[in-house]
Design a protein around this motif. Structure first.
Motif, mmCIF file in Angstrom:
data_model
loop_
_atom_site.group_PDB
_atom_site.id
_atom_site.type_symbol
_atom_site.label_atom_id
_atom_site.label_comp_id
_atom_site.label_asym_id
_atom_site.label_seq_id
_atom_site.Cartn_x
_atom_site.Cartn_y
_atom_site.Cartn_z
ATOM 1 N N GLN B 214 0.817 -1.208 0.000
ATOM 2 C CA GLN B 214 0.000 0.000 0.000
ATOM 3 C C GLN B 214 0.849 1.256 0.000
ATOM 4 O O GLN B 214 1.997 1.249 0.438
ATOM 5 C CB GLN B 214 -0.954 0.006 1.197
ATOM 6 C CG GLN B 214 -0.318 -0.123 2.533
ATOM 7 C CD GLN B 214 -1.374 -0.299 3.618
ATOM 8 O OE1 GLN B 214 -2.571 -0.204 3.353
ATOM 9 N NE2 GLN B 214 -0.953 -0.541 4.828
ATOM 10 N N GLN B 253 -12.086 9.545 11.891
ATOM 11 C CA GLN B 253 -12.186 8.211 12.480
ATOM 12 C C GLN B 253 -13.531 7.559 12.141
ATOM 13 O O GLN B 253 -13.631 6.342 12.031
ATOM 14 C CB GLN B 253 -11.985 8.289 14.007
ATOM 15 C CG GLN B 253 -10.499 8.472 14.365
ATOM 16 C CD GLN B 253 -10.227 8.853 15.810
ATOM 17 O OE1 GLN B 253 -9.068 8.915 16.224
ATOM 18 N NE2 GLN B 253 -11.262 9.130 16.586
ATOM 19 N N MET B 257 -11.637 4.693 7.765
ATOM 20 C CA MET B 257 -11.495 3.235 7.831
ATOM 21 C C MET B 257 -12.834 2.501 7.803
ATOM 22 O O MET B 257 -12.955 1.480 7.124
ATOM 23 C CB MET B 257 -10.630 2.830 9.023
ATOM 24 C CG MET B 257 -9.139 2.948 8.708
ATOM 25 S SD MET B 257 -8.074 1.962 9.827
ATOM 26 C CE MET B 257 -8.188 2.963 11.324
ATOM 27 N N PRO B 258 -13.843 2.995 8.511
ATOM 28 C CA PRO B 258 -15.116 2.255 8.476
ATOM 29 C C PRO B 258 -15.708 2.117 7.065
ATOM 30 O O PRO B 258 -16.387 1.136 6.784
ATOM 31 C CB PRO B 258 -16.034 3.106 9.374
ATOM 32 C CG PRO B 258 -15.107 3.787 10.318
ATOM 33 C CD PRO B 258 -13.893 4.097 9.502
ATOM 34 N N ARG B 264 -6.101 2.832 5.825
ATOM 35 C CA ARG B 264 -5.562 2.893 7.169
ATOM 36 C C ARG B 264 -5.338 4.366 7.507
ATOM 37 O O ARG B 264 -4.766 5.107 6.692
ATOM 38 C CB ARG B 264 -4.211 2.180 7.293
ATOM 39 C CG ARG B 264 -4.194 0.712 6.882
ATOM 40 C CD ARG B 264 -4.722 -0.188 7.977
ATOM 41 N NE ARG B 264 -4.689 -1.593 7.544
ATOM 42 C CZ ARG B 264 -5.689 -2.198 6.906
ATOM 43 N NH1 ARG B 264 -6.814 -1.532 6.631
ATOM 44 N NH2 ARG B 264 -5.571 -3.468 6.547
ATOM 45 N N LEU B 265 -5.805 4.764 8.676
ATOM 46 C CA LEU B 265 -5.555 6.125 9.138
ATOM 47 C C LEU B 265 -5.243 6.063 10.616
ATOM 48 O O LEU B 265 -6.030 5.521 11.395
ATOM 49 C CB LEU B 265 -6.778 7.033 8.888
ATOM 50 C CG LEU B 265 -6.552 8.518 9.265
ATOM 51 C CD1 LEU B 265 -7.118 9.424 8.195
ATOM 52 C CD2 LEU B 265 -7.147 8.837 10.608
ATOM 53 N N THR B 266 -4.087 6.592 10.991
ATOM 54 C CA THR B 266 -3.618 6.465 12.365
ATOM 55 C C THR B 266 -3.076 7.796 12.857
ATOM 56 O O THR B 266 -2.314 8.461 12.152
ATOM 57 C CB THR B 266 -2.490 5.405 12.448
ATOM 58 O OG1 THR B 266 -2.949 4.181 11.889
ATOM 59 C CG2 THR B 266 -2.034 5.199 13.885
ATOM 60 N N VAL B 267 -3.487 8.152 14.064
ATOM 61 C CA VAL B 267 -2.919 9.323 14.731
ATOM 62 C C VAL B 267 -1.902 8.805 15.732
ATOM 63 O O VAL B 267 -2.263 8.313 16.798
ATOM 64 C CB VAL B 267 -4.001 10.136 15.462
ATOM 65 C CG1 VAL B 267 -3.390 11.376 16.117
ATOM 66 C CG2 VAL B 267 -5.110 10.538 14.508
ATOM 67 N N ASP B 289 -0.970 9.142 9.686
ATOM 68 C CA ASP B 289 -0.336 8.105 8.851
ATOM 69 C C ASP B 289 -1.471 7.488 8.037
ATOM 70 O O ASP B 289 -2.351 6.832 8.580
ATOM 71 C CB ASP B 289 0.344 7.070 9.762
ATOM 72 C CG ASP B 289 0.951 5.901 8.983
ATOM 73 O OD1 ASP B 289 0.306 5.395 8.042
ATOM 74 O OD2 ASP B 289 2.042 5.463 9.329
ATOM 75 N N ARG B 291 -2.732 5.198 4.672
ATOM 76 C CA ARG B 291 -2.270 4.162 3.751
ATOM 77 C C ARG B 291 -3.421 3.639 2.912
ATOM 78 O O ARG B 291 -4.556 3.569 3.373
ATOM 79 C CB ARG B 291 -1.652 3.002 4.530
ATOM 80 C CG ARG B 291 -0.595 3.501 5.511
ATOM 81 C CD ARG B 291 0.464 2.504 5.795
ATOM 82 N NE ARG B 291 1.366 3.056 6.815
ATOM 83 C CZ ARG B 291 2.558 2.590 7.077
ATOM 84 N NH1 ARG B 291 3.036 1.554 6.392
ATOM 85 N NH2 ARG B 291 3.304 3.148 8.012
ATOM 86 N N GLY B 358 0.888 -4.127 4.417
ATOM 87 C CA GLY B 358 0.809 -2.870 5.144
ATOM 88 C C GLY B 358 2.168 -2.240 5.361
ATOM 89 O O GLY B 358 2.271 -1.049 5.638
#
Lengths: 417, 417
Positions: B214, B253, B257-258, B264-267, B289, B291, B358
C-alpha cells in the motif's frame, strides 16, 4: 467635611510609580513574592501610609495592613485591597490596581475628613501569584486558617532561595510595621481586580459584580489500548486509545459548555505513548480543567466525564484511569456584601453584570472568614499574566469610584453579613 | 530426477544457525546492516552456497546473489529472497525467513537434480530495515534505479560509523563473491515474508497472496487558534484548536477506515502548545499516517483530510497548516506473478487470501523493474520488530513449500509478466 471623591490623577501616578518597581523592558513587571522588588513596593506603600498618618501592620506571613481608624476602633475593620506581587512577566495592574485603588480610598476619606464607623484597612496579601513559591493565594490562605504556614518553611524557589529566609528578610525590611497576629477578625472584605477575561470589554460593561469564585477540578485521564503497526493493522483488530480519547473529547466538547453557560472544560495537554507516527498508540493521556461555580454541577460534570470515558473505552476495548490532580471547591460570596457592591454601582450609574470569577483570588479564602465581594473592571482583550496587560484610565476611575462608594456603605451602619 | 521437496528440518536448522548471529538475550537478533554480524551472516550464506556449487555475486551496494544455473543461462534469472539485516531488537524471522527459505529452494532443486529453464538466484538485499542507516529498503531501491547510492556516501550511524566505510568493509569481507553491476535484468521476483500483522493468524489462513504494497502518506497537521485562560474564557470567546482537532479526528475516524476496508488512518502523535493544564492551547499539532493500496484513493483521503480540516477550523475560528512529511506511492504487483503464487497455493491446498502489504518491503522497489509477488505467512499475534517474533514450524514449512512450487512455475515456461 466634604464629599469624599477619588483623585483619579493621583491613582494613575501611583500605578506608574509602582510599575517602576520591577519594571520589565516590555512594559510589565517582574515583582515576585518576597523578592527585593516586592520589599521595595511594600516599603513605598508603607511610607505613603505613614506620611498620611495611617498605621502599618504586618502579620507573620508578611501580609501588610494599612489602617485608618474609624469611630469604633475596637470593631473588626473592613478590609479592602488585593496583592502587590506579580508574575515573572506580569502586568502592572494585576493586584496592584486593587491594592493602590484601596489606598486611594483611604486617601480620599482622609482628604474629605470623613470618619467611618468601622476602621478601614488596606491589605496587600503575600504571594498571591504562587509563581515563585507555590501555592498561590498563600497569604490569604494562611490568614483564613486554611493552611498551616509551617508546611511552607522548607520551600525553595527554582534558584534555591529559601522561602523562610525570604519571608524573614521581608518582615525585617519593614521595622516600621507593627507585628500583628495571623488571622485577626475582620468585618468584611472587598477586592477590586481586573477581570482577566474578555467579557466586560466585549459586552461594553463598566463593572463586574462578582458573586463568587468558581470551583476547579483537574483530572488526568489515561486511556490504554494496544499498540500496533499503522500499516498492517486493520480497523477490526485495533484497540486504539486515540479513537477512544477522541470519542470522549468530542462528546464532552459537544455537551458540557454548550449546555451550561457557567461551565468551563479545557483540554490543555494531550500526548500519546510511544508517540511514533507509524504506531497505533499504546496509551493516550490528557488533562481536563473543569470549572463551575456550583459544587454540585462540578461533581456532575466529573461524573459525566467518568461515564463517557467508560462508554468510549468499552467500545474501543480500552481501559481508563482517571486521577484527580487538583480540587478546589467553589467560593460563594456573601449575598449581602455582593448587594452592597451592586447597589453602589447602581447609585453611580455604572453599567454592570453579575458574574463569577474564573480565576482564583485572595477573596476566595477570605470569604471563608468574612463577608466578601469583588469588583471587576475590564482589561484590554482580557489579557493578563502578560506584560501588555492594560486598563483604560476610565476603567481605573470607575473601579476606584465604585470601591469608594461600596467601602463607605460597608464601613457604616449594620455590617453586611 | 526426483520431485523437488522442501527439507523442513534443514530449514529450521538454518533459521537457528542464523539466529545465533547477533543473538540477543531476549531471543531475538541485533544484526544491523553492514555490521560485523551482517558480514558474518553473509559469509555463512556464501559458504553454504559455495559448498553446493552455487555461484556467489555481489553488487556495489553489497546486495548478495546466489545463483543456480538454469538451462538458458543467458536469460534473466528469477530472483527469490529477502534480507538478512535486522532491527536493533529484531526478531529472527523478519527477512531471514524469506532469504533462508529461498536458499532452501535452491538446495531442494539441487537435491532433486531438477534443472530449471531460467536460472534461479537467491538475493539478500542490503539494509532493508533502515534503522542503522536511513532510508530502509536501500539495496533494492538502488537496484531498481530509484535512488543514486552516491547520495548515501556521507551517512553515518548514531555512533559516527561511516556508511561508506562499512559498505567497503562488507564488500571486502567476501572476496569469494564475483562483482556484478548494480541493477542487472531479472525475469521476476518472489519474496516470502512474515505478515507482521495479525490477520492470517486470526483468520486461520496459511498464506497471504500479496497483491501489492500500500501507498503511505504522512501528514503533519498544525491547527492554530488563540490561547486563553481555562477559567475565565467563556465558550463564545474561544478559538480553541483542540476543539477543531477533535472535530477533525472524530470525522476522520468515523469515515475513513469504516467505509473502506483497505484504508488505514492512524494518529500516532499529538501535542498542544503551550501544554499547560489551565491554558486553552494556542496550537495543536498531530500526525496522520494514511495508507491505501490505490494511489487514487490515497489522494482522495488526503483531500478529505484537508477539506475536513478546513471546515472544522473555520467553525472554530482557527487556521490550519498541513505538511506532507512522507509520501510513498503504492506498489502494485504483476497480476501474472501474483497468479503464479495463487495457483501454486491452490495446487498445494494451502488456505489463502489475497491481501495488500501494510509495511514496506524490498519487493516494493523491485516491482518497478520486474514482475513481482510476495508470499506472507502468519507470525504469532502479528508481532514483529520485536525479539519475541515467532513463526510456527508448520507455517515455515507451508511458506517454503509454496515458494518452491511458485519458483518452479515462474522459472519454467513463458515468464509471467
Amino acid at each position: 467635611m466634604t464629599v469624599a471623591t477619588i483623585n483619579a490623577g493621583r491613582l494613575q501616578r501611583r500605578l506608574e510609580d509602582f510599575a517602576r518597581i520591577g519594571a520589565t523592558a516590555a512594559g510589565g513587571v517582574n515583582r515576585q513574592a518576597l523578592s527585593r522588588e516586592d520589599r521595595a513596593a511594600r516599603r513605598l506603600l508603607a511610607e505613603l501610609a505613614l506620611a498620611r498618618g495611617f498605621h502599618v501592620f504586618q502579620d507573620a506571613m508578611a501580609n501588610l495592613f494599612i489602617r485608618r481608624e474609624g469611630r469604633e476602633d475596637d470593631a473588626p475593620p473592613l478590609l479592602i485591597g488585593s496583592h502587590l506581587d506579580s508574575q515573572p512577566t506580569g502586568g502592572r495592574y494585576d493586584g496592584a490596581l486593587g491594592t493602590l485603588s484601596a489606598f486611594e480610598i483611604l486617601e480620599a476619606l482622609e482628604d474629605a475628613g470623613m470618619q467611618t464607623e468601622r476602621s478601614v484597612e488596606v491589605v496587600a496579601w503575600t504571594n498571591e501569584e504562587g509563581s515563585r513559591f507555590a501555592p498561590g493565594v498563600m497569604g490569604s490562605m494562611a490568614f483564613a486558617g486554611a493552611a498551616d504556614p509551617a508546611a511552607w518553611r522548607s520551600l525553595a524557589d527554582s534558584k534555591g532561595a529559601s522561602f523562610a529566609d525570604e519571608l524573614a528578610e521581608t518582615l525585617a525590611a519593614l521595622p516600621e510595621a507593627t507585628a500583628r497576629a495571623l488571622g485577626t477578625p475582620v468585618s468584611g472584605y472587598i477586592e477590586l481586580h481586573i477581570e482577566q477575561g474578555p467579557s466586560l470589554e466585549k459586552e461594553k460593561l463598566a463593572i463586574g459584580v462578582v458573586t463568587g469564585v468558581q470551583g476547579t477540578r483537574w483530572l488526568q485521564v489515561t486511556i490504554t489500548g494496544e499498540a500496533g503497526h499503522a500499516g498492517t493493522t486493520a480497523l477490526s483488530y485495533r484497540r486504539d486509545p486515540m479513537v477512544a480519547a477522541v470519542g470522549v473529547l468530542h462528546a464532552l466538547q459537544a455537551s458540557v459548555m454548550p449546555s451550561d453557560i457557567d461551565a468551563r472544560l479545557t483540554v490543555g495537554r494531550i500526548a500519546t505513548v510511544p508517540g511514533s507516527v507509524n504506531a497505533i498508540p499504546r496509551a493516550v493521556t490528557f488533562s481536563l480543567d473543569i470549572r463551575h461555580p456550583s459544587a454540585a454541577r462540578l461533581q456532575e460534570i466529573d461524573a459525566q466525564v467518568r461515564a463517557i470515558c467508560g462508554e468510549q473505552c468499552a467500545a474501543q476495548g480500552c481501559s481508563v484511569e482517571i486521577a484527580t490532580a487538583f480540587d478546589m471547591p467553589p467560593g460563594v460570596f456573601s449575598p449581602a456584601m455582593v448587594e452592597v457592591v451592586q447597589e453602589a454601582a447602581l447609585r453611580l450609574s455604572l453599567s454592570s453584570k453579575r458574574m463569577v470569577s474564573g480565576a482564583f483570588h485572595d477573596a476566595l479564602f477570605v470569604s471563608r472568614v468574612a463577608p466578601t465581594a469583588m469588583i471587576f473592571v475590564p482589561c484590554r482583550d482580557g489579557i493578563s499574566h502578560n506584560e501588555t496587560e492594560y486598563v483604560e484610565p476610565a476603567s481605573v476611575e470607575n473601579g476606584a469610584r465604585l470601591l469608594l462608594e461600596a467601602t463607605i456603605a460597608a464601613a457604616n451602619g449594620p455590617p453586611p453579613v
